[in-house]
Enzyme design. Structure first.
Site, PDB file in Angstrom:
ATOM      1  N   ASN A  24       0.808  -1.217   0.000  1.00 29.31           N
ATOM      2  CA  ASN A  24       0.000   0.000   0.000  1.00 29.31           C
ATOM      3  C   ASN A  24       0.843   1.269   0.000  1.00 29.31           C
ATOM      4  O   ASN A  24       0.295   2.365   0.003  1.00 29.31           O
ATOM      5  CB  ASN A  24      -0.962  -0.004   1.192  1.00 29.31           C
ATOM      6  CG  ASN A  24      -2.134  -0.937   0.938  1.00 29.31           C
ATOM      7  OD1 ASN A  24      -2.287  -1.461  -0.164  1.00 29.31           O
ATOM      8  ND2 ASN A  24      -2.950  -1.156   1.963  1.00 29.31           N
ATOM      9  N   ASP A 117      -9.858  -4.967  -4.148  1.00 29.74           N
ATOM     10  CA  ASP A 117     -10.589  -5.912  -3.315  1.00 29.74           C
ATOM     11  C   ASP A 117     -12.063  -5.564  -3.196  1.00 29.74           C
ATOM     12  O   ASP A 117     -12.427  -4.397  -3.066  1.00 29.74           O
ATOM     13  CB  ASP A 117      -9.999  -5.902  -1.899  1.00 29.74           C
ATOM     14  CG  ASP A 117      -8.646  -6.584  -1.868  1.00 29.74           C
ATOM     15  OD1 ASP A 117      -8.446  -7.521  -2.654  1.00 29.74           O
ATOM     16  OD2 ASP A 117      -7.812  -6.173  -1.061  1.00 29.74           O
ATOM     17  N   ASP A 309      -7.399  -3.795   7.602  1.00 29.83           N
ATOM     18  CA  ASP A 309      -6.765  -4.890   6.849  1.00 29.83           C
ATOM     19  C   ASP A 309      -6.417  -6.070   7.762  1.00 29.83           C
ATOM     20  O   ASP A 309      -6.207  -7.181   7.275  1.00 29.83           O
ATOM     21  CB  ASP A 309      -5.471  -4.398   6.187  1.00 29.83           C
ATOM     22  CG  ASP A 309      -5.746  -3.272   5.226  1.00 29.83           C
ATOM     23  OD1 ASP A 309      -5.566  -3.452   4.031  1.00 29.83           O
ATOM     24  OD2 ASP A 309      -6.170  -2.197   5.696  1.00 29.83           O
TER      25      ASP A 309
HETATM   26  C1  UD1 Z   1      -6.456   2.025   1.670  1.00 27.58           C
HETATM   27  C2  UD1 Z   1      -5.792   0.668   1.535  1.00 27.58           C
HETATM   28  C3  UD1 Z   1      -6.664  -0.418   2.148  1.00 27.58           C
HETATM   29  C4  UD1 Z   1      -7.021  -0.061   3.560  1.00 27.58           C
HETATM   30  C5  UD1 Z   1      -7.627   1.327   3.635  1.00 27.58           C
HETATM   31  C6  UD1 Z   1      -7.914   1.795   5.058  1.00 27.58           C
HETATM   32  C7  UD1 Z   1      -4.554   0.907  -0.532  1.00 27.58           C
HETATM   33  C8  UD1 Z   1      -4.401   0.509  -1.955  1.00 27.58           C
HETATM   34  N1  UD1 Z   1      -5.590   0.387   0.121  1.00 27.58           N
HETATM   35  O1  UD1 Z   1      -7.639   1.987   0.884  1.00 27.58           O
HETATM   36  O2  UD1 Z   1      -5.935  -1.648   2.107  1.00 27.58           O
HETATM   37  O3  UD1 Z   1      -7.938  -1.004   4.052  1.00 27.58           O
HETATM   38  O4  UD1 Z   1      -6.734   2.278   3.032  1.00 27.58           O
HETATM   39  O5  UD1 Z   1      -6.765   1.749   5.823  1.00 27.58           O
HETATM   40  O6  UD1 Z   1      -3.762   1.656   0.019  1.00 27.58           O
HETATM   41  N2  UD1 Z   1     -14.275   6.848   1.628  1.00 27.58           N
HETATM   42  C9  UD1 Z   1     -15.311   7.642   1.207  1.00 27.58           C
HETATM   43  N3  UD1 Z   1     -15.082   8.557   0.202  1.00 27.58           N
HETATM   44  C10 UD1 Z   1     -13.858   8.706  -0.392  1.00 27.58           C
HETATM   45  C11 UD1 Z   1     -12.798   7.871   0.056  1.00 27.58           C
HETATM   46  C12 UD1 Z   1     -13.032   6.957   1.065  1.00 27.58           C
HETATM   47  O7  UD1 Z   1     -16.428   7.552   1.712  1.00 27.58           O
HETATM   48  O8  UD1 Z   1     -13.704   9.550  -1.275  1.00 27.58           O
HETATM   49  C13 UD1 Z   1     -14.500   5.882   2.743  1.00 27.58           C
HETATM   50  C14 UD1 Z   1     -14.338   4.425   2.314  1.00 27.58           C
HETATM   51  O9  UD1 Z   1     -15.524   3.902   1.781  1.00 27.58           O
HETATM   52  C15 UD1 Z   1     -13.955   3.757   3.646  1.00 27.58           C
HETATM   53  C16 UD1 Z   1     -13.138   4.841   4.348  1.00 27.58           C
HETATM   54  O10 UD1 Z   1     -13.474   6.065   3.705  1.00 27.58           O
HETATM   55  O11 UD1 Z   1     -15.089   3.486   4.412  1.00 27.58           O
HETATM   56  C17 UD1 Z   1     -11.640   4.633   4.298  1.00 27.58           C
HETATM   57  O12 UD1 Z   1     -11.200   4.481   2.999  1.00 27.58           O
HETATM   58  P1  UD1 Z   1      -9.734   4.909   2.529  1.00 27.58           P
HETATM   59  O13 UD1 Z   1      -8.899   5.244   3.698  1.00 27.58           O
HETATM   60  O14 UD1 Z   1      -9.887   5.916   1.451  1.00 27.58           O
HETATM   61  O15 UD1 Z   1      -9.208   3.553   1.907  1.00 27.58           O
HETATM   62  P2  UD1 Z   1      -8.418   3.336   0.553  1.00 27.58           P
HETATM   63  O16 UD1 Z   1      -7.437   4.433   0.354  1.00 27.58           O
HETATM   64  O17 UD1 Z   1      -9.379   3.002  -0.526  1.00 27.58           O
END
Ligand code: UD1
Length: 422
Positions: A24, A117, A309
Site C-alpha cells: 500500500n 478488493d 486490513d
Molecule cells: C487504503 C488501503 C486499504 C485499507 C484502507 C484503510 C490501498 C491501496 N488500500 O484503501 O488496504 O484497508 O486504506 O486503511 O492503500 N471513503 C469515502 N469517500 C472517499 C474515500 C473513502 O467515503 O472519497 C470511505 C471508504 O468507503 C472507507 C473509508 O473512507 O469506508 C476509508 O477508505 P480509505 O482510507 O480511502 O481507503 P483506501 O485508500 O481506498
C-alpha cells in the site's frame, strides 16, 4: 482458476521471516514518480502482481518502467498522457492514485474507476471534493473520474474522514499547486509518511507528515529521486498473528515495530510474549505464544487505530482463543464476508451490523474455503493451520497480490502448505 493452497493443520510456526516494502506504499510511490520528469528509482519493492500492474498503468501514461528484483525504475517524460483508462487500471485499487499526480502535472486527467478488493463501497467523493477545492472541475463520466483545471491553487481542505487514498491524491496535486494547501483530518498511516518523505526528497514542501494536519507549500516543479519503500506493517502483523494462532515463535525483520504498537499490545493481552527491536538491520519484533490465546476485543479505525486490513486475522485468532471476542468493523462493511468462510471451518461466529461476536473453540475443522480478498485469503490459511486435517483455500490470486513468497515463508516456518495448480 484451479490453483489453490493445501494447508495441513497442526504445525507450530517457528523461525524467522523477512518482510519487504509495503504494497500500500509502493504503488502510491510509483504514482508519485509521475510528478517529476526524469528517472526515479524505488527500492525494497515487494515481488507481487500489483507492482507490474501499476507499471503497466504508468507505461500507458508514457513512462518507461523496468522492474528488476526489488528495484523499480521509472522514467517519466516531459509530456504525459492524461488518460489512464488501460485494462490494468481495473485490476487494482491503487491505480486511482494517478489522479492527483496527473491533475498536478497535466491539469487534466481521465482516470478509470479502479478495481481492487471487494471489501465494500469505495466512493471517491473526498478525492474529487479535494481536487475541486484546489480549483479543478471533477465529474464521473463513462466509468471514469474526469478532472480538469485552468490552474491549481492552494486551499483549506477538511476531509470528512481520514481517507488514505483521498489524502494521497490531494497531496500529490497540492505539491504542484500555487500557494499553500492545508489538509485537515488527513490520514496518518505510515504509508502516508512514506509518500511525504519521498515527495520531500523530490523537492516538495510538506509539513505535518504523520499528523492529521498536512501543510503543503506548492512548488513549480519536482525532481526525480531514489526512495526505499517502508516495510509492510500489514504483512508483518500477519506473521505476528500466525505466531499467536499456532502457539508459535516468529521473529519478523524489516518492519518498524512502532507501526504495530497497538497490534502487538493486543497480542500481549492475548497472552503472547512480544519483544521489539528498533532501528538498523534487526528492526522488527518477535512474538512467542505458549498455550492457548485468550480472547481480546478489536475495533478497526484509521491509524493509529487497529487496521481494517488486519480484521480477518483478529477474527481468525478469536475463533481459537479462550473466551468470547467482539470485533467491530468501522471502515469496510463487506470485510465480514470472511466470517462465512470461517463458519465452514467450524468457527462459532456471528455478525450483527458492523459487530461480530466470536466464541473461541479449541480446534477448527478443515474444509474447502474461498478467499474474497487479500487479507481474508491469508486469514483462511492461518485458520487452516489451526484446523484438524487438510484445508483447501481457493481463489488464491487474491493472496498473491499482497504476500510475496507466502508459501515459501510458511514452509520455512514449519507449516505444511502447498500451492497446487492443476
Ligand atoms: C487504503 C488501503 C486499504 C485499507 C484502507 C484503510 C490501498 C491501496 N488500500 O484503501 O488496504 O484497508 O486504506 O486503511 O492503500 N471513503 C469515502 N469517500 C472517499 C474515500 C473513502 O467515503 O472519497 C470511505 C471508504 O468507503 C472507507 C473509508 O473512507 O469506508 C476509508 O477508505 P480509505 O482510507 O480511502 O481507503 P483506501 O485508500 O481506498
Amino acid at each position: 482458476m484451479s490453483e489453490h493452497f493445501r494447508v495441513q493443520g497442526g504445525a507450530r510456526l517457528v523461525g524467522e521471516v523477512d518482510v519487504v516494502g509495503a504494497k500500500n506504499s509502493v504503488l502510491k510511490l510509483m504514482a508519485a514518480a509521475l510528478l517529476a520528469e526524469g528517472t526515479t528509482t524505488i527500492t525494497n519493492c515487494p515481488e507481487i502482481l500489483d507492482v507490474p500492474l501499476m507499471a503497466d498503468v504508468l507505461r500507458s501514461l508514457g513512462c518507461e518502467v523496468t522492474i528488476e528484483g526489488d528495484v523499480a525504475t521509472i522514467t517519466t517524460p516531459a509530456e504525459l498522457n492524461h488518460r489512464a483508462d488501460s485494462e490494468a487500471m481495473g485490476k487494482l485499487r491503487a491505480s486511482v492514485c494517478v489522479l492527483g499526480p496527473l491533475v498536478g502535472r497535466c491539469k487534466r486527467a481521465v482516470v478509470a474507476l479502479p478495481g481492487g478488493d471487494a471489501i465494500g463501497s469505495r466512493p471517491l467523493d473526498m478525492h474529487q471534493n479535494g481536487l475541486r477545492k484546489l480549483g479543478a472541475h471533477s465529474e464521473i463520466e463513462h466509468g471514469c473520474v474526469v478532472a480538469e483545471a485552468e490552474g491549481l491553487h492552494g486551499a483549506q481542505i477538511w476531509l470528512d474522514f481520514p481517507s488514505v487514498g483521498a489524502t494521497e491524491n490531494i497531496l500529490m496535486a497540492a505539491v504542484l499547486a500555487e500557494g499553500t494547501t492545508i489538509i485537515d483530518n488527513a490520514a496518518r498511516e505510515p504509508e502516508i509518511i512514506d509518500i511525504c518523505v519521498m515527495l520531500q526528497e523530490m523537492g516538495a514542501k510538506i509539513e505535518g507528515a504523520g499528523t492529521s494536519t498536512l501543510t503543503v507549500q506548492g512548488v513549480q516543479s519536482l525532481r526525480p529521486t531514489q526512495h526505499r519503500v517502508v516495510g509492510d506493517r500489514i504483512v508483518g502483523a500477519t506473521w505476528a498473528f500466525a505466531a499467536a494462532m499456532t502457539r508459535g515463535d516468529i521473529r519478523v525483520r524489516g518492519v518498524n515495530p512502532h507501526h504495530l504498537d497497538l497490534v502487538l499490545e493486543k497480542l500481549r493481552m492475548a497472552g503472547a510474549q512480544v519483544t521489539t527491536f528498533e532501528g538498523g538491520e534487526d528492526e522488527g519484533f518477535r512474538v512467542v505464544m505458549e498455550g492457548r490465546p485468550r480472547s481480546v476485543d478489536f475495533v478497526t479505525l484509521p491509524y493509529p487505530g487497529f487496521a481494517t486490513d488486519l480484521q480477518p486475522f483478529a477474527i481468525a485468532l478469536s475463533t481459537v482463543s479462550e473466551g468470547t471476542s467482539m470485533i467491530t468493523e468501522n471502515l469496510f462493511e463487506a470485510r465480514f464476508r470472511f466470517i462465512e468462510e470461517m463458519q465452514r471451518l467450524g468457527a462459532d461466529a456471528r455478525t450483527d451490523g458492523h459487530h461480530a461476536v466470536v466464541r473461541g473453540i479449541e480446534r477448527l475443522s478443515s474444509a474447502p474455503v474461498w478467499a474474497s480478498d487479500i487479507r481474508a485469503g491469508a486469514g483462511l490459511v492461518l485458520a487452516g493451520l489451526c484446523a484438524d486435517g487438510v484445508t483447501e483455500v481457493w481463489e488464491i490470486f487474491h493472496v498473491e497480490r499482497g504476500y510475496p513468497g507466502f508459501v515459501e515463508n510458511l514452509r520455512k516456518l514449519g507449516a505444511e502448505v502447498d500451492r497446487i495448480s492443476d
